[in-house]
Scaffold this motif. Structure first.
Motif, PDB file in Angstrom:
ATOM      1  N   LYS A   1       4.137   5.783  -5.464  1.00 28.32           N
ATOM      2  CA  LYS A   1       4.097   5.877  -6.926  1.00 28.32           C
ATOM      3  C   LYS A   1       3.084   6.917  -7.371  1.00 28.32           C
ATOM      4  N   GLN A   2       1.929   6.949  -6.706  1.00 26.54           N
ATOM      5  CA  GLN A   2       0.912   7.948  -7.045  1.00 26.54           C
ATOM      6  C   GLN A   2       1.425   9.357  -6.780  1.00 26.54           C
ATOM      7  N   MET A   3       2.137   9.524  -5.670  1.00 20.59           N
ATOM      8  CA  MET A   3       2.695  10.841  -5.346  1.00 20.59           C
ATOM      9  C   MET A   3       3.744  11.244  -6.376  1.00 20.59           C
TER      10      MET A   3
ATOM     11  N   SER B   1       3.544  14.495  -8.655  1.00 15.11           N
ATOM     12  CA  SER B   1       4.661  15.438  -8.610  1.00 15.11           C
ATOM     13  C   SER B   1       5.213  15.686 -10.008  1.00 15.11           C
ATOM     14  N   THR B   2       5.359  14.638 -10.779  1.00 14.95           N
ATOM     15  CA  THR B   2       5.863  14.756 -12.150  1.00 14.95           C
ATOM     16  C   THR B   2       4.893  15.544 -13.011  1.00 14.95           C
ATOM     17  N   GLU B   3       3.603  15.313 -12.836  1.00 16.66           N
ATOM     18  CA  GLU B   3       2.600  16.055 -13.607  1.00 16.66           C
ATOM     19  C   GLU B   3       2.662  17.538 -13.287  1.00 16.66           C
ATOM     20  N   ASN B   4       2.853  17.873 -12.004  1.00 12.12           N
ATOM     21  CA  ASN B   4       2.946  19.284 -11.610  1.00 12.12           C
ATOM     22  C   ASN B   4       4.161  19.955 -12.237  1.00 12.12           C
TER      23      ASN B   4
ATOM     24  N   LYS C   1       0.833  -1.212   0.000  1.00 12.63           N
ATOM     25  CA  LYS C   1       0.000   0.000   0.000  1.00 12.63           C
ATOM     26  C   LYS C   1       0.862   1.255   0.000  1.00 12.63           C
ATOM     27  N   ILE C   2       1.915   1.258   0.807  1.00  9.55           N
ATOM     28  CA  ILE C   2       2.800   2.418   0.881  1.00  9.55           C
ATOM     29  C   ILE C   2       3.502   2.636  -0.456  1.00  9.55           C
ATOM     30  N   GLU C   3       3.965   1.565  -1.089  1.00 10.92           N
ATOM     31  CA  GLU C   3       4.611   1.691  -2.399  1.00 10.92           C
ATOM     32  C   GLU C   3       3.643   2.253  -3.428  1.00 10.92           C
TER      33      GLU C   3
END
Length: 73
Positions: A56-58, A62-65, A50-52
């Motif tokens: 990955k979602q973060m 972050s990359t999209e921003n 779940k943490i991984e």
């Protein structure tokens, strides 16, 4: 023991706390201790997954921003 539904990270921590208390108490048979240990390891694996997934979602967000702004934050 934890149910077979999808537990939240907080619920996993609570279940692990209960298992640790059982193991530390020294009560119960060796078989019970082994079952509790196995359940604990299963919960740790689930929590790590779940943490991984969240990490990955973060990273994606972050990359999209960065791509939208053209700068890093």
């Amino acid at each position: 023991m934890a149910e077979e539904r999808d537990l939240t990270i907080e619920e996993i921590f609570a279940a692990l706390d209960e298992l640790i208390d059982k193991l530390e108490s020294g009560k119960g048979s060796l078989e019970d201790a082994f079952k509790n240990y196995e359940e604990g390891m299963r919960l740790v694996k689930s929590c790590n997954e779940k943490i991984e997934k969240i990490e990955k979602q973060m990273l994606v967000l972050s990359t999209e921003n960065v791509e939208e702004d053209g700068s890093s934050r």
